[in-house]
Design an enzyme around this catalytic site. Structure first.
Site, PDB file in Angstrom:
ATOM      1  N   GLU A  95      -3.656  -1.521  -7.651  1.00 54.02           N
ATOM      2  CA  GLU A  95      -3.846  -2.545  -6.629  1.00 54.02           C
ATOM      3  C   GLU A  95      -4.830  -2.117  -5.559  1.00 54.02           C
ATOM      4  OE1 GLU A  95       0.755  -3.906  -6.683  1.00 54.02           O
ATOM      5  OE2 GLU A  95      -0.023  -2.758  -5.002  1.00 54.02           O
ATOM      6  N   CYS A 108      -7.631  -1.188   1.333  1.00 53.55           N
ATOM      7  CA  CYS A 108      -6.569  -0.235   1.005  1.00 53.55           C
ATOM      8  C   CYS A 108      -6.689   0.027  -0.495  1.00 53.55           C
ATOM      9  CB  CYS A 108      -5.235  -0.874   1.370  1.00 53.55           C
ATOM     10  SG  CYS A 108      -3.832   0.098   0.855  1.00 53.55           S
ATOM     11  N   CYS A 115       2.607   7.281  -9.678  1.00 52.85           N
ATOM     12  CA  CYS A 115       2.612   8.416  -8.755  1.00 52.85           C
ATOM     13  C   CYS A 115       3.612   9.444  -9.260  1.00 52.85           C
ATOM     14  CB  CYS A 115       3.015   7.943  -7.356  1.00 52.85           C
ATOM     15  SG  CYS A 115       2.828   9.205  -6.079  1.00 52.85           S
ATOM     16  N   CYS A 119       9.133   9.322  -3.549  1.00 45.52           N
ATOM     17  CA  CYS A 119       9.613   8.749  -2.287  1.00 45.52           C
ATOM     18  C   CYS A 119      10.504   7.542  -2.632  1.00 45.52           C
ATOM     19  CB  CYS A 119       8.441   8.307  -1.419  1.00 45.52           C
ATOM     20  SG  CYS A 119       7.222   9.613  -1.179  1.00 45.52           S
ATOM     21  N   CYS A 122       9.419   3.791  -1.913  1.00 43.19           N
ATOM     22  CA  CYS A 122       8.084   3.328  -2.305  1.00 43.19           C
ATOM     23  C   CYS A 122       8.093   2.717  -3.702  1.00 43.19           C
ATOM     24  CB  CYS A 122       7.109   4.511  -2.254  1.00 43.19           C
ATOM     25  SG  CYS A 122       5.457   4.087  -2.822  1.00 43.19           S
ATOM     26  N   GLY A 166      -0.467   5.783  -5.605  1.00 40.78           N
ATOM     27  CA  GLY A 166      -0.779   7.176  -5.931  1.00 40.78           C
ATOM     28  C   GLY A 166      -0.853   8.095  -4.731  1.00 40.78           C
ATOM     29  N   GLU A 167      -0.884   9.381  -5.034  1.00 42.27           N
ATOM     30  CA  GLU A 167      -0.997  10.396  -3.991  1.00 42.27           C
ATOM     31  C   GLU A 167      -2.415  10.992  -4.083  1.00 42.27           C
ATOM     32  OE1 GLU A 167       0.498  11.776  -1.267  1.00 42.27           O
ATOM     33  OE2 GLU A 167      -1.290  13.017  -1.377  1.00 42.27           O
ATOM     34  N   HIS A 223       7.772  10.041   8.330  1.00 34.82           N
ATOM     35  CA  HIS A 223       9.046   9.308   8.255  1.00 34.82           C
ATOM     36  C   HIS A 223      10.256  10.037   8.826  1.00 34.82           C
ATOM     37  CE1 HIS A 223       6.817   6.305   6.160  1.00 34.82           C
ATOM     38  NE2 HIS A 223       6.636   7.035   5.081  1.00 34.82           N
ATOM     39  N   ASN A 297       8.482  -2.571   3.951  1.00 34.74           N
ATOM     40  CA  ASN A 297       8.466  -3.675   2.982  1.00 34.74           C
ATOM     41  C   ASN A 297       9.562  -3.388   1.980  1.00 34.74           C
ATOM     42  OD1 ASN A 297       6.201  -5.487   3.452  1.00 34.74           O
ATOM     43  ND2 ASN A 297       4.935  -3.673   3.170  1.00 34.74           N
ATOM     44  N   CYS A 340       3.281  -1.805  -1.062  1.00 36.47           N
ATOM     45  CA  CYS A 340       2.793  -0.759  -1.954  1.00 36.47           C
ATOM     46  C   CYS A 340       3.296  -0.840  -3.403  1.00 36.47           C
ATOM     47  CB  CYS A 340       3.199   0.578  -1.362  1.00 36.47           C
ATOM     48  SG  CYS A 340       3.139   0.550   0.421  1.00 36.47           S
TER      49      CYS A 340
END
Ligand code: SAH
Length: 351
Positions: A95, A108, A115, A119, A122, A166-167, A223, A297, A340
């Site tokens: 995306e 973005c 990933c 997390c 996510c 992704g990271e 976080h 979200n 995300c």
């Protein structure tokens, strides 16, 4: 002998293109012309590279391919956010989101399909890591969003954030190659100051960024400033203790003189207590930084509930009182699932 699979020409550097031209008895400056077509003009057809002699165009066509991405699906939110699901040459989907504000448009972009981190809040973590994106696939997202920005908002793209799927620090080499092409005059010529790489915090790689003297900004998905809470919501951090993260950020600041941004969601019952605020303040005092309080979200995991507005305001006030710069960012494109990884997950899972 069977024809081997043709190589994607954009995996070659300018130097490698020069040696290729040398190997076929052509002059070096042809490589620059080709490079210009590939990275500045986003030309995907060798035959249309009109300043190259036809013979060269045919040799290129015979030996290479130019892989491309395509916008598979597009959703436009009430607030102007445009979410693209981008199909890669092998069918995977990532995306890219275009986020307009009054004076700027921000892209973005994604760095991996899926990933490898975990997390719990996510959407992308629900997909395992399928593969890294190539430099051209990252670059092309920016080109596509720049076109959209011009078409819809009459404004060239002003900012880029690596906050898609992704990271980025798990695909650092390709991300860096893409950024190089986004920045260089033979590419898009954008200022690195307008680019932010967001990471969940991999200390060794943050030190590498500092050593490589990168000129773009760094955001950390913090976080919580408390190791045990971070371990609960981002289990991979067991391997990367918060002290090591802090140490790497101090190293980053010492080398780059660039403050970091902490991304921070406040969740009900997870990190909404005054001791959580205090540990964040204590953490921020150790490293020049600002805090971005972002809205959650929901991805359907009932353990995570966005804290109330008043609790977020409490956070903000406490940080301000401690002289820490803080912004509150509301979620964009909520009505179109711009959270995300949500849209691409649906598509990749059905592949
Ligand atoms: N892997 C990188 C970049 C992708 S995530 C990173 O972790 O930074 C980009 C940002 O979105 C991060 O700050 C991440 O913590 C945040 N994020 C992930 N899932 C979210 C969700 N459901 N709601 C709000 N923010 C989320």
């Amino acid at each position: 002998m069977k024809n081997p699979i043709k190589k994607d020409i954009r995996s070659l550097s300018l130097e490698q293109l020069e040696s290729f031209f040398n190997s076929i008895g052509e002059q070096r400056f042809r490589a620059k012309q080709l490079y210009n077509w590939l990275w500045k003009k986003s030309m995907f057809s060798f035959l249309e590279m009109t300043n190259l002699p036809l013979k060269i165009r045919q040799i290129l066509k015979k030996n290479f391919v130019i892989n491309k991405i395509s916008v598979d699906f597009q959703q436009k939110s009430k607030d102007g956010t445009i979410k693209n699901s981008i199909k890669l040459h092998d069918g995977y989907v990532v995306e890219s989101v275009l986020i307009p504000t009054e004076k700027r448009t921000t892209a973005c972009v994604s760095s991996q399909v899926g990933c490898s981190l975990d997390c719990s809040f996510c959407a992308t973590s629900l997909l395992k890591r399928m593969r890294n994106l190539n430099p051209d696939e990252i670059f092309d997202q920016v080109v596509a969003l720049n076109k959209q920005s011009l078409a819809y908002y009459k404004l060239p793209l002003t900012n880029i954030v690596f906050m898609g799927m992704g990271e980025p620090l798990m695909n650092y080499k390709n991300v860096n190659l893409a950024i190089k092409k986004i920045i260089e005059p033979q590419g898009l010529g954008m200022s690195p100051k307008r680019i932010i790489l967001s990471t969940s915090g991999i200390p060794k790689m943050i030190k590498k960024l500092a050593d490589d003297d990168v000129k773009y900004g760094l955001a950390i998905s913090l976080h919580s400033a408390n190791q045990s809470i971070r371990e609960q919501i981002m289990p991979f951090t067991k391997k990367f203790p918060i002290d090591e993260l802090l140490n790497s950020l101090q190293y980053w600041y010492k080398k780059t003189k660039n403050p970091v941004t902490f991304e921070y969601v406040v969740w009900e019952g997870i990190n909404d207590k005054s001791e959580d605020i205090n540990s964040l303040i204590e953490f921020c005092r150790k490293i020049p930084s600002k805090v971005n309080l972002i809205e959650y979200n929901s991805i359907g995991n009932l353990d995570f509930i966005q804290a109330s507005k008043s609790k977020v305001i409490n956070y903000k006030k406490a940080l301000e009182k401690a002289n820490i710069t803080v912004t509150v960012r509301s979620s964009r494109g909520e009505d179109i699932d711009a959270a995300c990884g949500q849209l691409a997950n649906k598509i990749n899972e059905s592949l």
